[in-house]
Design a protein around this motif. Structure first.
Motif, PDB file in Angstrom:
ATOM      1  N   ILE A   7       0.869  -1.179   0.000  1.00  0.00           N
ATOM      2  CA  ILE A   7       0.000   0.000   0.000  1.00  0.00           C
ATOM      3  C   ILE A   7       0.906   1.229   0.000  1.00  0.00           C
ATOM      4  CG2 ILE A   7      -1.664   1.316   1.371  1.00  0.00           C
ATOM      5  CD1 ILE A   7      -2.573  -1.453   2.483  1.00  0.00           C
ATOM      6  N   LEU A  24      -2.095   6.981   9.405  1.00  0.00           N
ATOM      7  CA  LEU A  24      -2.731   5.915   8.636  1.00  0.00           C
ATOM      8  C   LEU A  24      -1.723   4.831   8.284  1.00  0.00           C
ATOM      9  CD1 LEU A  24      -5.091   4.665   7.102  1.00  0.00           C
ATOM     10  CD2 LEU A  24      -4.517   6.184   5.180  1.00  0.00           C
ATOM     11  N   LEU A  28      -1.816   0.809   9.351  1.00  0.00           N
ATOM     12  CA  LEU A  28      -1.775  -0.284   8.379  1.00  0.00           C
ATOM     13  C   LEU A  28      -0.590  -1.209   8.642  1.00  0.00           C
ATOM     14  CD1 LEU A  28      -2.710   1.770   5.197  1.00  0.00           C
ATOM     15  CD2 LEU A  28      -4.145   0.078   6.364  1.00  0.00           C
ATOM     16  N   ASP A  31      -1.283  -3.420  11.450  1.00  0.00           N
ATOM     17  CA  ASP A  31      -2.183  -4.497  11.042  1.00  0.00           C
ATOM     18  C   ASP A  31      -1.500  -5.525  10.140  1.00  0.00           C
ATOM     19  OD1 ASP A  31      -4.230  -3.370  12.499  1.00  0.00           O
ATOM     20  OD2 ASP A  31      -5.191  -2.415  10.774  1.00  0.00           O
ATOM     21  N   LEU A  33       0.168  -4.947   7.207  1.00  0.00           N
ATOM     22  CA  LEU A  33       0.138  -4.665   5.770  1.00  0.00           C
ATOM     23  C   LEU A  33       1.401  -3.911   5.349  1.00  0.00           C
ATOM     24  CD1 LEU A  33      -3.577  -3.569   5.571  1.00  0.00           C
ATOM     25  CD2 LEU A  33      -2.614  -5.736   4.813  1.00  0.00           C
ATOM     26  N   THR A  35       3.301  -1.262   3.874  1.00  0.00           N
ATOM     27  CA  THR A  35       2.859   0.103   3.594  1.00  0.00           C
ATOM     28  C   THR A  35       4.067   1.015   3.457  1.00  0.00           C
ATOM     29  OG1 THR A  35       0.873  -0.313   4.914  1.00  0.00           O
ATOM     30  CG2 THR A  35       1.389   1.973   4.430  1.00  0.00           C
TER      31      THR A  35
END
Length: 98
Positions: A7, A24, A28, A31, A33, A35
């Motif tokens: 991402i 943000l 992420l 979590d 992800l 990024t």
């Protein structure tokens, strides 16, 4: 998200854009992800805030209110920034997925 790349969150300039984008990105990453954060030279001035987020800087320029020479330089900066961003986002990307 099997087969998906990382991402990418982009924000530039002021802390009003950079800090929410970093929040943000951190969420992420927390979590699990992959990024990455992309900013311009102005956003890069907050560099010490990026220690826990993979960060990349691309060039940016302004066109308005700078006279003819300033507009030409701003356009050149924008073109260089587009080329940098394109290279960064190309798949397979230069961005690592982990």
């Amino acid at each position: 998200m099997s087969g998906a790349g990382p991402i990418v969150i982009a924000a530039g300039g002021t802390g009003g854009h950079v800090f929410p984008a970093l929040a943000l990105a951190r969420g992420l990453i927390r979590d699990g992800l992959a990024t990455h954060f992309v900013t311009d030279q102005r956003g890069d001035s907050f560099g010490t805030e990026f220690a826990d987020v993979p960060c990349h800087t691309v060039r940016a320029g302004a066109l308005a209110g700078r006279g003819l020479l300033g507009t030409v330089r701003g356009l050149a900066e924008l073109v260089l920034g587009v080329l940098q961003a394109r290279s960064l986002l190309r798949w397979p990307s230069l961005l690592p997925t982990g």
